[in-house]
Scaffold this motif. Structure first.
Motif, PDB file in Angstrom:
ATOM      1  N   PRO A 640      48.182  54.497  37.268  1.00  0.00           N
ATOM      2  CA  PRO A 640      47.538  53.782  38.375  1.00  0.00           C
ATOM      3  C   PRO A 640      46.372  52.939  37.887  1.00  0.00           C
ATOM      4  N   ALA A 641      46.227  51.808  38.521  1.00  0.00           N
ATOM      5  CA  ALA A 641      45.127  50.916  38.142  1.00  0.00           C
ATOM      6  C   ALA A 641      43.781  51.534  38.485  1.00  0.00           C
ATOM      7  N   SER A 642      43.807  52.536  39.325  1.00  0.00           N
ATOM      8  CA  SER A 642      42.550  53.165  39.732  1.00  0.00           C
ATOM      9  C   SER A 642      42.011  54.122  38.674  1.00  0.00           C
ATOM     10  N   LYS A 684      44.389  39.351  34.445  1.00  0.00           N
ATOM     11  CA  LYS A 684      43.347  38.761  35.275  1.00  0.00           C
ATOM     12  C   LYS A 684      42.705  39.840  36.129  1.00  0.00           C
ATOM     13  N   ALA A 685      41.467  39.573  36.502  1.00  0.00           N
ATOM     14  CA  ALA A 685      40.780  40.481  37.412  1.00  0.00           C
ATOM     15  C   ALA A 685      39.950  39.649  38.365  1.00  0.00           C
ATOM     16  N   ALA A 686      40.058  39.982  39.622  1.00  0.00           N
ATOM     17  CA  ALA A 686      39.275  39.284  40.638  1.00  0.00           C
ATOM     18  C   ALA A 686      38.005  40.085  40.914  1.00  0.00           C
ATOM     19  N   LEU A 687      36.892  39.405  40.919  1.00  0.00           N
ATOM     20  CA  LEU A 687      35.606  40.071  41.135  1.00  0.00           C
ATOM     21  C   LEU A 687      35.246  40.025  42.618  1.00  0.00           C
ATOM     22  N   ASP A 688      34.559  41.049  43.064  1.00  0.00           N
ATOM     23  CA  ASP A 688      34.094  41.008  44.455  1.00  0.00           C
ATOM     24  C   ASP A 688      32.805  40.175  44.529  1.00  0.00           C
ATOM     25  N   VAL A 689      32.292  40.084  45.706  1.00  0.00           N
ATOM     26  CA  VAL A 689      31.135  39.196  45.905  1.00  0.00           C
ATOM     27  C   VAL A 689      29.965  39.608  45.017  1.00  0.00           C
ATOM     28  N   MET A 690      29.730  40.898  44.962  1.00  0.00           N
ATOM     29  CA  MET A 690      28.584  41.383  44.198  1.00  0.00           C
ATOM     30  C   MET A 690      28.766  41.158  42.700  1.00  0.00           C
ATOM     31  N   LEU A 691      29.985  41.365  42.235  1.00  0.00           N
ATOM     32  CA  LEU A 691      30.237  41.140  40.809  1.00  0.00           C
ATOM     33  C   LEU A 691      30.177  39.655  40.473  1.00  0.00           C
ATOM     34  N   THR A 692      30.648  38.862  41.400  1.00  0.00           N
ATOM     35  CA  THR A 692      30.564  37.415  41.202  1.00  0.00           C
ATOM     36  C   THR A 692      29.105  36.995  41.073  1.00  0.00           C
ATOM     37  N   GLY A 710      38.758  53.076  39.959  1.00  0.00           N
ATOM     38  CA  GLY A 710      39.231  52.791  41.311  1.00  0.00           C
ATOM     39  C   GLY A 710      39.582  51.341  41.551  1.00  0.00           C
ATOM     40  N   ALA A 711      40.013  50.656  40.513  1.00  0.00           N
ATOM     41  CA  ALA A 711      40.394  49.254  40.708  1.00  0.00           C
ATOM     42  C   ALA A 711      41.687  49.172  41.506  1.00  0.00           C
ATOM     43  N   GLY A 712      41.814  48.095  42.227  1.00  0.00           N
ATOM     44  CA  GLY A 712      43.061  47.842  42.931  1.00  0.00           C
ATOM     45  C   GLY A 712      43.947  46.960  42.071  1.00  0.00           C
ATOM     46  N   LEU A 713      45.176  46.836  42.486  1.00  0.00           N
ATOM     47  CA  LEU A 713      46.107  45.977  41.761  1.00  0.00           C
ATOM     48  C   LEU A 713      46.782  45.081  42.780  1.00  0.00           C
ATOM     49  N   ASN A 729      49.537  33.997  37.760  1.00  0.00           N
ATOM     50  CA  ASN A 729      48.253  34.193  38.426  1.00  0.00           C
ATOM     51  C   ASN A 729      48.396  35.156  39.582  1.00  0.00           C
ATOM     52  N   THR A 730      49.521  35.748  39.694  1.00  0.00           N
ATOM     53  CA  THR A 730      49.760  36.581  40.867  1.00  0.00           C
ATOM     54  C   THR A 730      49.229  37.995  40.698  1.00  0.00           C
ATOM     55  N   ILE A 731      49.382  38.535  39.509  1.00  0.00           N
ATOM     56  CA  ILE A 731      48.971  39.917  39.318  1.00  0.00           C
ATOM     57  C   ILE A 731      47.535  39.953  38.824  1.00  0.00           C
ATOM     58  N   CYS A 732      46.710  40.653  39.527  1.00  0.00           N
ATOM     59  CA  CYS A 732      45.353  40.811  39.015  1.00  0.00           C
ATOM     60  C   CYS A 732      44.731  42.096  39.524  1.00  0.00           C
ATOM     61  N   LEU A 733      43.818  42.572  38.721  1.00  0.00           N
ATOM     62  CA  LEU A 733      43.048  43.752  39.103  1.00  0.00           C
ATOM     63  C   LEU A 733      42.011  43.319  40.135  1.00  0.00           C
ATOM     64  N   LEU A 734      41.722  44.223  41.042  1.00  0.00           N
ATOM     65  CA  LEU A 734      40.684  43.936  42.021  1.00  0.00           C
ATOM     66  C   LEU A 734      39.490  44.820  41.701  1.00  0.00           C
ATOM     67  N   LEU A 735      38.423  44.183  41.312  1.00  0.00           N
ATOM     68  CA  LEU A 735      37.240  44.936  40.914  1.00  0.00           C
ATOM     69  C   LEU A 735      36.167  44.824  41.986  1.00  0.00           C
ATOM     70  N   ASN A 736      35.519  45.931  42.240  1.00  0.00           N
ATOM     71  CA  ASN A 736      34.334  45.869  43.080  1.00  0.00           C
ATOM     72  C   ASN A 736      33.189  46.553  42.351  1.00  0.00           C
ATOM     73  N   ILE A 737      32.021  46.184  42.732  1.00  0.00           N
ATOM     74  CA  ILE A 737      30.858  46.570  41.931  1.00  0.00           C
ATOM     75  C   ILE A 737      30.611  48.077  41.965  1.00  0.00           C
ATOM     76  N   ASN A 738      31.009  48.712  43.041  1.00  0.00           N
ATOM     77  CA  ASN A 738      30.791  50.160  43.092  1.00  0.00           C
ATOM     78  C   ASN A 738      31.725  50.918  42.155  1.00  0.00           C
TER      79      ASN A 738
END
Lengths: 1163, 73
Positions: A640-642, A684-692, A710-713, A729-738
């Motif tokens: 799991p990506a998490s 690829k990984a997409a950053l959330d607002v805080m990480l951005t 706990g990253a999403g995919l 560009n379709t597959i990417c990890l979803l990262l959030n700062i927490n």
């Protein structure tokens, strides 16, 4: 013509021919019969005949004298044997000895000669289907001319019908369909199928002596002894060569048990399958139009599908394409959803090449698709010299892919057809029976496959690879590095060749951290590093070339691929993409070392040797050991990506082919993307607002390692190769700062084996997404509450007490309503059945009769069985319908009255506080939070304790501006793990236990803080509406001020506490929140908020919130701290001296609430 | 420093030290993680992105170098 007799020989076991009358003219000898009789040796016995191939001719046990000789066929059918037949047979046998012997050897074993010229007709052969086939000389001749001119595989070519005129020959397919073959057609077929000599054209390295029995066409189909005319199986050997297995075949023929049913082909599922000429033609067309410079030309004409036998005989030459083909297609179809057709091995090639990235549309495109495969193959692999390696590797005298393939060819579980004919063979037979073998899956994979494939791979009968072992694609030996997932099972094609001895590690080495000792803070001699090395970035590292400056002598990724191949790497396992990818990361890493540790590296790291060694190491681990890096495992669905992992930022806003527009958009505030690597692959990984925000602040940069939990995919649906995923560009990890933390520079990349350290509660960002894990102390647990949803957007929150009252009231109202409905219903009941008696008139009549009868029992006793039955049926129906209607009307009435099912959700609020380590010397920044646990589990309700430290999972912060962090969780999905007392000791104390507050020291507690108090209820005011709330005041005292007041003379000063209770006004609860009956009782109040003192009335003020609760019996655990106080107050209240105080206080209260009334007037 | 590298051309880098990308192959089993957590000592991750001094200065250094190398181009 002479007559012949069959005479039993002396042993009685055999019969032999004797001329009984006229002498049969011999072709070669025209001498008189007697001479012949005397001079010729005894005619062959029946056994001889049988041995010659006139199979299944069984003489009747006792031929009647004078009768025409009868033969009995293998099916027990009598066959009359006339002289003319004999003569004809003789002529055939004598004239076309070779042909006949061929027929005997092969096909004739299947032909049952039922009648031989019984009525002067043509000799008839009966096919296995029981169809008579006249056999003319001309037919034989024709067959000879067509088939026998060269090396006929008469074992499979059955001249079923021939000689019906010149222009056409009738062949019969397995499905009894007649196929007219014109001479040109036959000639064409012959040209298409190839002649014996042609067979060897493409495989001049094949041992010719083994070239017989080449099974053409559809080697996957198990053929029995009868073949469709088009399913030609040729024997290109000479008759002489063929004799070897005649006996085997004969024995098969004579053995009734080996008699084969008239099945043409038997599928893997044991199903008979007839293949018509048209079908075969279509198949051929699909595979490539033979007429158009077809793919058959590439190899041997007619040898389109190399048989296992051939593989075997090829000795060291790896041309087990047939098996590879079967295996790969099936394998792909089952295991790689996304890359179904990415790996297709040409069935035609004599090398073990594979096709990759061939779209399925190519497969379906029909004609010349094979050609396309060839083209693709050439394009892909030509430069890699794989053909050379595969076919001529041996001649090079060095280990190559071909050697590997040779070894593995022994493992291929095709069953050579030769075995069926009794030929000795080392290879197993092609097993096309539909065995439901559990596909191979190693244990390790088993646990990881459950999400996608499961342990047992079920393949449809036609897709199952035959006996070749089938492995799931994701792990271990079936790990195919070249394209991640889309490669055939490798060990059917190659055996492992150890490329690197560096894994498993033989002697321990120091870790990078110890080797370099420190992070590169001091790099004084950056000048040592050449510019071309310093310019290497992750994005261009793959294009880096080692060289001496001259353009002709450069070593890049391409060369390393060849080097790997020369070292023995299987090019089926590693593609150019694979090498380029790993080359990229290795070069980037080594260049970074060179750049940031120039003194240590001194240009010795970024060398060809080091790159090659690392490539070999990676090959060893990935291909030979089946290991996968974190990103590969995530993309293959294996992990799991998490999971917690450490990845490094390799690029910011990586450009891809299709996101050029998106990257521009990132400047306008949208979330940024980064490329992360585990050192082996990237994604690829997409950053959330805080990480951005952190990225923009420069805190997230290339080279920064991140510990991610706990990253999403996103965009992932099927197992995907990391080589494919990186370009999309379709597959990417979803990262959030927490869940994303900065990692140490030397942290090991990839999944973390250790347990993830929880994020400090203080570091949780309210808009930073879910918190994978945190640690906090519970300071307060509030009583459980119930939220009832009323209407679309409204809800009412109630205490447990109120909720239970609500339930009670709700049920009472429901009961009352239902009762009323039932009464009403009973009155209407008469009209009910009169409308429902159409379907059972007699039953209804009886029912009515009995209903109105004064003595129904007597009536019933006189009734017939039919009447009683119809009555019972009607009554049951009636009751059921009545019940149903009643339920419906009750439900509707309840709904109308607003007494339907209530939508109530219990929840629990817990107050948390962040922890500070004992060793922490910085500024204390205590952060508080309140978690709402929706639908708390029983354990959470009963086991959570104030003052304990818990590790929590599954908390989601809510975005708010408050200093207090608000989070929510679901009871079932969140985890609350208490920390051990020992572990808890490593944190500074955080807990202020609940303590008793007296009114005498009430002034000490700060405003808005919570307090608990036990008090004597002096007065309970009436509830009143205030804006959208109902309010109620309760006035209490605790007697604690009496002593001090007695000294000052102010008996009631600071002795009163007014507590405000409020409920939403929409809650139409009729009874007051606090009962007036409480007056005179000692009540424990918890979680009240201190409000500003009513100075005018010299009265303390508190407020009860949703979280407040009161107990009449303070023995309860929640209020146990009030127990002592409660007892004291009760004692105080009973004192006679207290009565006057209480009375005075009550007067004061009445004055206060009366506003205008003075204490004196109220008396 | 644990090992002094002999920066000779013959020496293969892989023999000198264990790299950070030499991952360990293991099963990711959540149950196992749960059990381990019970035994865990009290630690928490106190990296706050808002703090500048939480991380080691390697990052800053690296960042500086990257920026300078970009400028040099």
């Amino acid at each position: 013509m002479s007559t012949w007799q069959l005479i039993s020989d002396s042993s009685g076991d055999c019969f032999r021919w004797e001329v009984a009358g006229r002498i049969l003219q011999s072709d070669s000898d025209s001498s008189p019969t007697k001479t012949l009789l005397e001079s010729t040796p005894p005619l062959p016995s029946m056994a001889d005949l049988l041995r010659q191939g006139c199979s299944k001719l069984v003489e009747r046990e006792e031929p009647m004298p004078g009768e025409i000789l009868m033969f009995r066929t293998g099916l027990g059918r009598s066959v009359a044997l006339k002289e003319s037949s004999i003569a004809r047979a003789k002529s055939i046998l004598a004239d076309d000895n070779v042909v006949y012997s061929d027929l005997q050897d092969t096909g004739c074993s299947n032909l049952q000669k039922r009648q031989v010229d019984t009525a002067g007709n043509l000799p008839m052969f009966t096919t296995a289907l029981g169809k008579s086939v006249p056999l003319k000389d001309s037919s034989i001749a024709k067959a000879m001319s067509i088939l026998g001119g060269d090396l006929i595989d008469s074992g499979n070519v059955l001249p079923r019908e021939s000689g019906f005129g010149d222009p056409t020959s009738l062949f019969q397919t397995a499905s009894n369909k007649k196929v007219i073959l014109s001479s040109p057609g036959l000639a064409r077929a012959k040209a298409l199928l190839g002649r014996g000599e042609d067979d060897l054209n493409g495989f001049n390295h094949v041992n010719r002596s083994f070239s017989s029995h080449q099974q053409h066409g559809w080697s996957e189909l198990k053929t029995h002894e009868e073949f469709d005319a088009t399913a030609v199986q040729r024997h290109s050997g000479t008759p002489g060569q063929y004799e070897g297995h005649v006996f085997g075949k004969m024995s098969e023929v004579l053995n009734p048990s080996s008699k084969v049913p008239p099945t043409k082909f038997q599928t893997a599922g044991g199903k008979s399958l007839s293949v018509s000429v048209e079908a075969l033609k279509r198949a051929r067309n699909l595979l490539g139009d033979p007429e158009l410079g077809n793919f058959f030309d590439d190899v041997a004409v007619g040898d389109q599908f190399v048989t296992p036998q051939k593989d075997k005989r090829l000795g060291d030459i790896p041309i087990n394409n047939g098996s590879a083909n079967t295996g790969s297609i099936t394998h792909e179809g089952k295991t790689s959803h996304k890359h179904t057709s990415n790996s297709f091995i040409s069935p035609l090639r004599s090398s073990s090449k594979k096709f990759r990235s061939v779209k399925s549309k190519d497969l379906a495109s029909g004609a010349n698709s094979i050609k396309k495969f060839d083209a693709a193959l050439d394009k892909t692999d030509c430069s890699l010299n794989s053909t050379k390696l595969a076919t001529h590797g041996i001649s090079n005298g060095r280990p190559s892919a071909s050697d590997i393939a040779v070894t593995s060819s022994k493992e291929i579980s095709f069953i050579p057809r030769g075995k069926q004919f009794g030929r000795p063979s080392d290879q197993p037979l092609v097993d096309i029976t539909n065995r439901s073998d559990t596909a191979y899956a190693n244990n390790k994979q088993g646990s990881t496959q459950k999400k996608r494939l499961g342990n047992t791979v079920s393949v449809s009968p036609f897709k199952r690879p035959r006996n070749s072992s089938f492995k799931t694609p994701l792990k271990k030996n079936a790990q195919h590095a070249s394209s991640g997932l889309s490669v055939v099972s490798c060990d059917t094609l190659y055996s492992k060749k150890v490329l690197s001895t560096r894994y498993p590690e033989k002697s321990p080495r120091v870790y990078i951290k110890d080797y370099f000792g420190m992070h590169p803070t001091a790099t004084p001699k950056m000048d040592y590093v050449p510019d071309h090395v310093r310019r290497i970035k992750s994005s261009n590292a793959d294009k880096y070339v080692f060289g001496d400056g001259s353009s002709s002598n450069v070593v890049g990724a391409e060369t390393f691929l060849q080097m790997l191949a020369e070292c023995g790497a299987s090019l089926q396992q590693v593609s150019r993409k694979w090498v380029t990818n790993h080359y990229r990361w290795i070069v980037w890493k080594l260049a970074c070392y060179e750049t940031y540790y120039p003194a240590k590296c001194r240009g010795n790291f970024l060398t060809i040797t080091n790159v090659l060694e690392e490539l070999k190491y990676r090959y060893e681990r990935e291909v030979n050991h089946g290991h996968c890096s974190a990103i590969k495992r995530i993309l293959s669905g294996d992990a799991p990506a998490s999971s917690m992992m450490v990845l490094a930022v390799s690029a910011i806003n990586p450009k891809t082919d299709n996101d050029s527009q998106e990257t521009h958009g990132s400047d306008s505030g949208s979330n940024m993307k980064v490329e992360l690597t585990d050192g082996w692959y990237s994604m690829k990984a997409a950053l959330d607002v805080m990480l951005t925000k952190q990225l923009n602040a420069g805190k997230l940069f290339v080279g920064q390692k991140l510990r991610i939990l706990g990253a999403g995919l996103s965009g992932w649906a099927n197992p995907t190769s990391p080589l494919e995923a990186v370009v999309s560009n379709t597959i990417c990890l979803l990262l959030n700062i927490n869940g994303t933390y900065r990692a140490h520079w030397a942290d090991r990349l990839g999944f973390c084996k250790e347990v993830g350290v929880p994020l400090a509660f203080n570091c949780i960002k309210c808009n930073g997404g879910p918190v994978p894990k945190t640690l906090a102390g519970i300071t307060r647990i509030y009583p459980i509450l119930y939220k009832e949803r009323v209407g679309e957007r409204k809800s009412i929150i109630r205490s447990e007490r109120m909720e239970s009252r609500m339930i009670q009231r709700h049920n009472q109202r429901r009961s009352a309503l239902i009762e009323g409905l039932m009464c009403e219903y009973q009155r209407e009941i008469n009209g009910f059945h009169s409308q429902n008696d159409t379907d059972s008139e007699e039953g209804a009549k009886v029912f009515k009769l009995l209903e109105t009868a004064p003595e129904p029992e007597l009536l019933m006793a006189e009734m017939s069985l039919e009447q009683l039955t119809s009555f019972a049926t009607y009554k049951a129906k009636y009751e059921a319908a009545k019940q149903l209607q009643m339920e419906k009307s009750v439900a509707k009435a309840l709904e109308d009255a607003g007494l339907g099912e209530r939508d109530v959700t219990p929840f629990l609020r817990v107050r948390l506080v962040g922890l500070t380590s004992l060793t922490y010397e910085g500024e204390h920044n205590i952060k508080e939070g309140i978690v709402t646990i929706w639908n708390p589990t029983e354990r959470q309700r009963t086991e959570l304790r104030e003052g304990k430290i818990y590790m929590m999972k599954g908390l989601v912060p809510m975005n708010s501006d408050s200093e207090i962090l608000y989070l929510h969780a679901r009871g079932s999905s969140s985890r609350w793990q208490p920390l051990s007392p020992k572990a808890s000791e490593s944190f500074q104390p955080f807990f202020n236990p609940r303590k008793l507050i007296y009114l005498s020291n009430f002034g000490e507690i700060p405003l808005s803080s919570e307090f608990d108090i036990a008090a004597y209820v002096v007065y309970v005011g009436d509830a009143y509406a205030d804006f959208q709330q109902k309010k109620q005041w309760v006035f209490v005292t605790d007697g604690s001020t009496q002593h001090s007041n007695s000294h000052s003379g102010e008996t009631t000063s600071n002795s009163l506490l007014a507590i405000s209770f409020s409920t939403p006004s929409m809650d139409d609860f009729p009874t007051p929140y606090i009962s007036h009956n409480l007056v005179g009782s000692v009540v424990g109040f918890c979680n009240l908020l201190k409000r500003a003192k009513d100075a005018k009335n010299d009265m303390w003020v508190g407020e009860a919130t949703e979280n407040s609760i009161y107990f009449i019996n303070v023995e309860a655990a929640y209020s146990s701290h009030l127990k002592t106080s409660s007892a004291h107050i009760q004692t105080w209240a009973k004192r006679p001296s207290s009565n006057s105080v209480i009375r005075e206080l009550r007067q004061r209260v009445l004055f206060i609430i009366g506003a205008c009334q003075s204490p004196s007037s109220s008396r | 420093m644990a090992v002094e590298p002999k920066a000779t051309t013959e020496e293969v880098k892989m023999d000198l030290f264990e790299d950070d990308d030499e991952f360990e192959e293991f099963e990711i089993n959540e149950d196992w993680v749960e059990k381990e957590e019970v035994k865990e000592v009290g630690q928490q991750w106190e990296d706050d992105w808002d703090d500048d001094d939480v991380n080691d200065d390697f990052s800053r250094q690296l960042r500086k170098e990257l920026e300078s190398s970009t400028d040099n181009k």
